[in-house]
Design a protein around this motif. Structure first.
Motif, short mmCIF file in Angstrom:
data_model
loop_
_atom_site.label_atom_id
_atom_site.label_comp_id
_atom_site.label_asym_id
_atom_site.label_seq_id
_atom_site.Cartn_x
_atom_site.Cartn_y
_atom_site.Cartn_z
N PRO A 435 0.80 -1.22 0.00
CA PRO A 435 0.00 0.00 0.00
C PRO A 435 0.84 1.29 0.00
CG PRO A 435 -0.58 -1.44 1.85
CD PRO A 435 0.61 -2.03 1.19
N ARG A 437 0.09 5.52 0.14
CA ARG A 437 -0.89 6.61 0.20
C ARG A 437 -0.27 7.82 -0.50
NH1 ARG A 437 -1.43 9.76 5.68
NH2 ARG A 437 -2.38 11.64 4.84
N GLU A 462 -6.20 13.03 -1.89
CA GLU A 462 -5.58 11.79 -1.45
C GLU A 462 -6.00 10.62 -2.31
OE1 GLU A 462 -4.53 10.83 2.19
OE2 GLU A 462 -4.64 12.83 3.07
N GLU A 464 -5.20 6.04 -2.83
CA GLU A 464 -4.48 4.83 -2.39
C GLU A 464 -3.91 4.14 -3.61
OE1 GLU A 464 -3.86 3.68 0.64
OE2 GLU A 464 -4.96 5.31 1.63
N THR A 466 -0.73 1.10 -5.08
CA THR A 466 -0.06 -0.13 -4.65
C THR A 466 1.32 -0.20 -5.29
OG1 THR A 466 -2.22 -1.20 -4.70
CG2 THR A 466 -0.34 -2.67 -4.52
#
Ligand code: AHR
Length: 489
Positions: A435, A437, A462, A464, A466
């Motif tokens: 992960p 951010r 923001e 997310e 990978t």
């Protein structure tokens, strides 16, 4: 292709005090900012709760007070005791009248609410060492003395335990009440520090050295070490930068000046420690820094309460300065954004509320995501040039590690006005766990700003992501942006 290489084994501890703030009796910082008893937002102490809530997001661990130039003509005794009996005084620093409704105890109460450590600066302008020592006794004393009794009588049974004390503000500046030559200040510092430490040996002391960068700061530092090294904990320097010629590249190149000042002071302190055989560390406190030029009289502009309105390029400049503090974490152990509300500030109020200026967002992002260690970064790639510099990297980078949470935060300012910069971030040891951010601060263009009518033009977005490869991650940094990538390790 741009490259950022991170070596998490090469690290140094990062002092959270680099995320400090500064509040001065100036314009609408205290009155109309922090303190406004007749505001609908005021709590029982008269503190504006909307301002406190916004400041909480900045997580400032330390707050410098009460000045600034103001302190060089301030009598702390004017600001304690029943408010109805306090006297208004002329403030020569800012050509104002100080009502003294807000003083030591109000500030301490406010700071404790915000969970920030108070850092007081004593008057070494027209004030004397007796006054300075009395202030330490009033705040921190525990013996049965008249000053301690006075504090108790004012409603504060327990000592305030103020740990950080600065001696004088910008004493090297001819604009200061009580300017001091290098020798005068070295002697003043020694005598003030001596008695203040005799009152409370646990306090940490900050010496005022560099703010007028044309002054003799090398001689100042040398004389100070010669006279007073045993009472030195921090050397304070100040700077303000700005886009004074409306030249974006030139403005962004201030990174070089900042870098130069920090490394010069690191070398200077190191040389002094060697010369005077000082084993303990003496740190740098950049206890005033920010963007300030639109309301700066030196550039022919009106003071206007220093109510600077910030835009996106200024937010980039905040990221660049924080990156420098992180990269220089071994020596910079304190930095204080000047200031916190209305006066060259990230928060701007009126009677009906507040909005967050562009510079709020990078400060919030770094303060909330920085780990306890600064890690070594190497980066290369596309460059830009100015009349003064050539081959400056468009990206400005720093990184921190949070060992406990096993996260790595990589901070990148993209100084290209037009181009997204594709970049490979790689680790020399350790592995990305997956992960990531991504937090990006950006807006339509470099001149974009927030205001009461349009408060969300610039902000933080923001997402997310990978990391598919355990040692390499590719990311495209948006033009004119500040980005934090927080990797799980
Ligand atoms: O922060 C505004 C002013 O800037 C401070 O009073 C002074 O210390 C500096 O020159």
């Amino acid at each position: 292709m741009n490259q950022i290489k991170i070596d998490i084994d090469r690290r140094t501890s990062l002092d959270r005090n680099i995320f400090g703030g500064f509040a001065e009796h100036l314009g609408r910082c205290i009155y109309g900012g922090m303190y406004e008893p007749d505001s609908p937002f005021a709590d029982e102490n008269g503190f504006r709760t909307d301002v406190i809530n916004a400041l909480c997001r900045l997580q400032m661990p330390i707050m410098r007070y009460p000045g600034g130039n103001f302190v060089s003509g301030y009598r702390w005794m004017d600001g304690v005791g029943p408010q109805s009996e306090r006297k208004a005084r002329v403030d020569l620093a800012w050509n104002a009248v100080e009502p003294n409704e807000f003083g030591t105890n109000e500030f301490i109460t406010w700071a404790r609410k915000l969970n920030t450590e108070p850092y007081f600066v004593v008057n070494a302008g027209d004030g004397d060492m007796r006054e300075a020592r009395d202030w330490v006794e009033y705040c921190n004393g525990t013996v049965d003395s008249a000053l301690v009794r006075l504090r108790r009588q004012h409603g504060y049974e327990e000592p305030h335990r103020v740990k950080y004390w600065g001696i004088g503000n910008e004493v090297d500046g001819h604009w200061q009440i009580g300017y001091k030559t290098p020798y005068e200040y070295a002697r003043t510092y020694l005598e003030f520090a001596k008695v203040m430490k005799w009152v409370d040996p646990s306090i940490k002391m900050i010496a005022s050295i560099g703010s007028d960068w044309k002054e003799q700061w090398i001689e100042r530092t040398q004389l100070l070490f010669e006279q007073a090294s045993k009472h030195l904990d921090y050397i304070s320097i100040h700077w303000y930068v700005g886009n004074r010629h409306n030249d974006f590249a030139d403005y962004m190149a201030n990174s070089e000046l900042i870098e130069h000042r920090l490394s010069a002071f690191e070398g200077l302190i190191d040389a002094m420690r060697l010369q005077y055989d000082i084993k303990r560390p003496i740190s740098l406190a950049v206890d005033e820094w920010n963007v300030w030029y639109r309301t700066h009289p030196s550039y022919g502009n009106e003071l206007n309460g220093l109510e600077e309105k910030y835009n996106l390029e200024d937010a980039l400049m905040i990221g660049i300065q924080l990156n420098a503090f992180i990269r220089h974490a071994a020596s910079v152990k304190m930095a204080n954004l000047a200031q916190i509300v209305n006066v060259i500030a990230p928060i701007f109020t009126n009677k009906d509320g507040l909005f967050l200026q562009t510079i709020f967002f990078p400060f919030e992002l770094y303060s909330q995501t920085a780990g306890s260690e600064s890690v070594d970064v190497f980066w290369q790639g596309a460059t830009f040039s100015t009349a003064e510099h050539s081959g400056l990297r468009l990206l400005d980078v720093s990184a921190t590690l949070d060992e406990a949470r096993r996260t790595l935060s990589v901070y990148v300012v993209n100084r290209s006005q037009d181009d997204a910069l594709e970049t490979t971030i790689s680790l020399t040891s350790g592995a990305f766990a997956g992960p990531v951010r991504a937090a990006v601060i950006n807006g339509p263009d470099i001149k974009s700003e927030n205001n009461f009518a349009n408060p969300n033009v610039v902000g933080t977005r923001e997402s997310e992501l990978t990391a598919k490869d355990s040692t390499k991650f590719t990311y495209s940094f948006e033009p004119h942006s500040v980005t934090a990538l927080v990797f799980a390790l």
